[in-house]
Motif scaffolding. Structure first.
Motif, PDB file in Angstrom:
ATOM      1  N   ILE A  17       0.851  -1.196   0.000  1.00  0.00           N
ATOM      2  CA  ILE A  17       0.000   0.000   0.000  1.00  0.00           C
ATOM      3  C   ILE A  17       0.881   1.237   0.000  1.00  0.00           C
ATOM      4  O   ILE A  17       1.591   1.511   0.986  1.00  0.00           O
ATOM      5  CB  ILE A  17      -0.934   0.024   1.235  1.00  0.00           C
ATOM      6  CG1 ILE A  17      -1.803  -1.239   1.282  1.00  0.00           C
ATOM      7  CG2 ILE A  17      -1.806   1.284   1.205  1.00  0.00           C
ATOM      8  CD1 ILE A  17      -1.272  -2.309   2.203  1.00  0.00           C
ATOM      9  N   SER A  18       0.861   2.004  -1.074  1.00  0.00           N
ATOM     10  CA  SER A  18       1.627   3.253  -1.099  1.00  0.00           C
ATOM     11  C   SER A  18       0.787   4.374  -0.499  1.00  0.00           C
ATOM     12  O   SER A  18      -0.441   4.301  -0.459  1.00  0.00           O
ATOM     13  CB  SER A  18       2.043   3.598  -2.531  1.00  0.00           C
ATOM     14  OG  SER A  18       0.928   3.975  -3.317  1.00  0.00           O
ATOM     15  N   GLY A  19       1.455   5.414  -0.023  1.00  0.00           N
ATOM     16  CA  GLY A  19       0.724   6.506   0.623  1.00  0.00           C
ATOM     17  C   GLY A  19      -0.018   6.026   1.853  1.00  0.00           C
ATOM     18  O   GLY A  19      -1.147   6.451   2.122  1.00  0.00           O
ATOM     19  N   ALA A  20       0.632   5.138   2.637  1.00  0.00           N
ATOM     20  CA  ALA A  20      -0.049   4.476   3.746  1.00  0.00           C
ATOM     21  C   ALA A  20       0.067   5.207   5.076  1.00  0.00           C
ATOM     22  O   ALA A  20      -0.362   4.696   6.100  1.00  0.00           O
ATOM     23  CB  ALA A  20       0.498   3.056   3.908  1.00  0.00           C
ATOM     24  N   SER A  21       0.629   6.405   5.068  1.00  0.00           N
ATOM     25  CA  SER A  21       0.851   7.106   6.336  1.00  0.00           C
ATOM     26  C   SER A  21      -0.384   7.814   6.865  1.00  0.00           C
ATOM     27  O   SER A  21      -0.407   8.261   8.013  1.00  0.00           O
ATOM     28  CB  SER A  21       2.003   8.110   6.197  1.00  0.00           C
ATOM     29  OG  SER A  21       1.706   9.071   5.207  1.00  0.00           O
ATOM     30  N   SER A  22      -1.432   7.923   6.038  1.00  0.00           N
ATOM     31  CA  SER A  22      -2.641   8.615   6.488  1.00  0.00           C
ATOM     32  C   SER A  22      -3.796   8.287   5.551  1.00  0.00           C
ATOM     33  O   SER A  22      -3.632   7.600   4.534  1.00  0.00           O
ATOM     34  CB  SER A  22      -2.419  10.141   6.512  1.00  0.00           C
ATOM     35  OG  SER A  22      -2.163  10.621   5.202  1.00  0.00           O
ATOM     36  N   GLY A  23      -4.975   8.786   5.902  1.00  0.00           N
ATOM     37  CA  GLY A  23      -6.133   8.761   5.022  1.00  0.00           C
ATOM     38  C   GLY A  23      -6.523   7.401   4.478  1.00  0.00           C
ATOM     39  O   GLY A  23      -6.542   6.389   5.189  1.00  0.00           O
ATOM     40  N   ILE A  24      -6.847   7.384   3.195  1.00  0.00           N
ATOM     41  CA  ILE A  24      -7.323   6.173   2.540  1.00  0.00           C
ATOM     42  C   ILE A  24      -6.282   5.061   2.617  1.00  0.00           C
ATOM     43  O   ILE A  24      -6.618   3.895   2.852  1.00  0.00           O
ATOM     44  CB  ILE A  24      -7.699   6.478   1.072  1.00  0.00           C
ATOM     45  CG1 ILE A  24      -8.963   7.346   1.026  1.00  0.00           C
ATOM     46  CG2 ILE A  24      -7.909   5.192   0.279  1.00  0.00           C
ATOM     47  CD1 ILE A  24      -9.295   7.871  -0.369  1.00  0.00           C
ATOM     48  N   LEU A  94      -1.250  -4.622  -5.313  1.00  0.00           N
ATOM     49  CA  LEU A  94      -0.746  -3.252  -5.161  1.00  0.00           C
ATOM     50  C   LEU A  94      -1.924  -2.313  -5.029  1.00  0.00           C
ATOM     51  O   LEU A  94      -2.783  -2.251  -5.919  1.00  0.00           O
ATOM     52  CB  LEU A  94       0.105  -2.830  -6.358  1.00  0.00           C
ATOM     53  CG  LEU A  94       0.436  -1.329  -6.426  1.00  0.00           C
ATOM     54  CD1 LEU A  94       1.258  -0.890  -5.227  1.00  0.00           C
ATOM     55  CD2 LEU A  94       1.147  -0.983  -7.727  1.00  0.00           C
ATOM     56  N   PHE A  95      -1.978  -1.595  -3.915  1.00  0.00           N
ATOM     57  CA  PHE A  95      -2.947  -0.516  -3.733  1.00  0.00           C
ATOM     58  C   PHE A  95      -2.169   0.772  -3.978  1.00  0.00           C
ATOM     59  O   PHE A  95      -1.504   1.296  -3.102  1.00  0.00           O
ATOM     60  CB  PHE A  95      -3.537  -0.561  -2.322  1.00  0.00           C
ATOM     61  CG  PHE A  95      -4.737   0.322  -2.117  1.00  0.00           C
ATOM     62  CD1 PHE A  95      -5.985  -0.050  -2.589  1.00  0.00           C
ATOM     63  CD2 PHE A  95      -4.617   1.529  -1.442  1.00  0.00           C
ATOM     64  CE1 PHE A  95      -7.100   0.760  -2.392  1.00  0.00           C
ATOM     65  CE2 PHE A  95      -5.715   2.351  -1.242  1.00  0.00           C
ATOM     66  CZ  PHE A  95      -6.967   1.961  -1.719  1.00  0.00           C
ATOM     67  N   ASN A  96      -2.232   1.265  -5.213  1.00  0.00           N
ATOM     68  CA  ASN A  96      -1.369   2.338  -5.720  1.00  0.00           C
ATOM     69  C   ASN A  96      -1.996   3.691  -5.400  1.00  0.00           C
ATOM     70  O   ASN A  96      -2.653   4.312  -6.233  1.00  0.00           O
ATOM     71  CB  ASN A  96      -1.192   2.140  -7.231  1.00  0.00           C
ATOM     72  CG  ASN A  96       0.057   2.792  -7.768  1.00  0.00           C
ATOM     73  OD1 ASN A  96       0.904   3.255  -7.036  1.00  0.00           O
ATOM     74  ND2 ASN A  96       0.175   2.814  -9.093  1.00  0.00           N
ATOM     75  N   ASN A  97      -1.752   4.168  -4.194  1.00  0.00           N
ATOM     76  CA  ASN A  97      -2.577   5.210  -3.603  1.00  0.00           C
ATOM     77  C   ASN A  97      -1.905   6.568  -3.405  1.00  0.00           C
ATOM     78  O   ASN A  97      -2.595   7.578  -3.267  1.00  0.00           O
ATOM     79  CB  ASN A  97      -3.073   4.686  -2.243  1.00  0.00           C
ATOM     80  CG  ASN A  97      -3.703   5.750  -1.396  1.00  0.00           C
ATOM     81  OD1 ASN A  97      -4.808   6.200  -1.663  1.00  0.00           O
ATOM     82  ND2 ASN A  97      -3.011   6.157  -0.335  1.00  0.00           N
ATOM     83  N   ALA A  98      -0.577   6.640  -3.390  1.00  0.00           N
ATOM     84  CA  ALA A  98       0.090   7.908  -3.078  1.00  0.00           C
ATOM     85  C   ALA A  98      -0.370   9.013  -4.033  1.00  0.00           C
ATOM     86  O   ALA A  98      -0.402   8.822  -5.249  1.00  0.00           O
ATOM     87  CB  ALA A  98       1.600   7.737  -3.164  1.00  0.00           C
TER      88      ALA A  98
END
Length: 258
Positions: A17-24, A94-98
């Motif tokens: 999970i990218s961008g996993a530090s907050s939010g979605i 892959l949850f490509n979120n950033a």
């Protein structure tokens, strides 16, 4: 016959999970872990991930944190390999979120602001997905979920660079799906609307939340949990015949007029 419930089970799978530090991203990491997946949380600052990883491990989920800056290509391959090493298995999802957002009129956006949007939302997503595709193709299976936006499906004022980056990501999703289908890798996109996260605070600060709300047929902003069903569908065997799909999760916002 496979149980209608068991096909959503992620036990035995691993997710990045990218961008996993907050939010979605952070919410989805927790959700995928509770659905049975081993999870690798990735972000620029791993100290912001440590508490979540500790929480998941205390609940007997397999989890790890890896450093990833999607705007720095040199961090992508090491992050992926470190995630697989720590989890002890290949990554299937892959949850490509950033991503980042920028709200400003088209004529006022600076080159630096536009570059930041495209470097993160498109180029960064492209490079992370490329790394995932290379590894997943080797194993002959995988699911890549690109996090686009309803802004990539409809025009919205003051959203030119953000909307264009997400529209490009949607088109990239479809090209990836076409190229990777015979390699066993599915590629789909979620297109969230306005979801209550830190990113949503930008709209609050500018005093434009009420105007946005009036364009949402369901007359409410979404919660991160509103993405759970669609995410599980795309991540699990329940979506095994889906590739190249773009799923809006926006309370009907793409149906409304500008």
């Amino acid at each position: 016959m496979t149980s209608p419930i068991s096909i959503f089970d992620l036990r035995g799978k691993a997710a990045f999970i990218s961008g996993a530090s907050s939010g979605i991203g952070q919410h989805t990491a927790r959700m995928l872990a509770k659905a049975g997946a081993a999870v690798a949380l990735a972000a620029r600052r791993t100290d912001r991930l440590d508490a979540v990883v500790a929480e998941l491990r205390s609940e007997r989920h397999k989890a790890c944190a890896v450093r990833l800056d999607v705007t720095d290509p040199s961090t992508i391959e090491p992050a992926w390999r470190e995630a697989e090493h720590q989890l002890g298995q290949p990554i299937d999802i892959l949850f490509n979120n950033a991503g980042v957002i920028y709200i400003e009129r088209f004529t006022s956006q600076s080159y630096e602001a536009v570059s930041r949007i495209f470097d993160t939302n498109l180029k960064g997503a492209f490079m992370v997905a490329q790394e995932a595709a290379r590894h997943m193709s080797t194993h002959g299976q995988g699911s890549i979920i690109n996090i686009a936006s309803s802004s990539g499906l409809r025009a919205g004022g003051q959203m030119s660079s953000y909307g264009a980056s997400k529209a490009a990501l949607i088109h990239l999703t479809q090209i990836m799906a076409l190229e990777l289908a015979r390699k066993g890798v599915r590629v789909n996109a979620l297109a969230p609307g306005n979801i209550q996260t830190d990113m949503q605070a930008e709209f609050t600060e500018r005093g434009i939340e009420d105007g946005i709300m009036k364009r949402i047929p369901m007359r409410r902003f979404g919660e991160p949990s509103d993405l759970d069903g669609a995410t599980l569908l795309l991540a699990s065997d329940a979506g095994r015949y889906m590739t190249g799909a773009v799923i809006p999760v926006d309370g009907g916002q793409v149906l409304s007029w500008m």
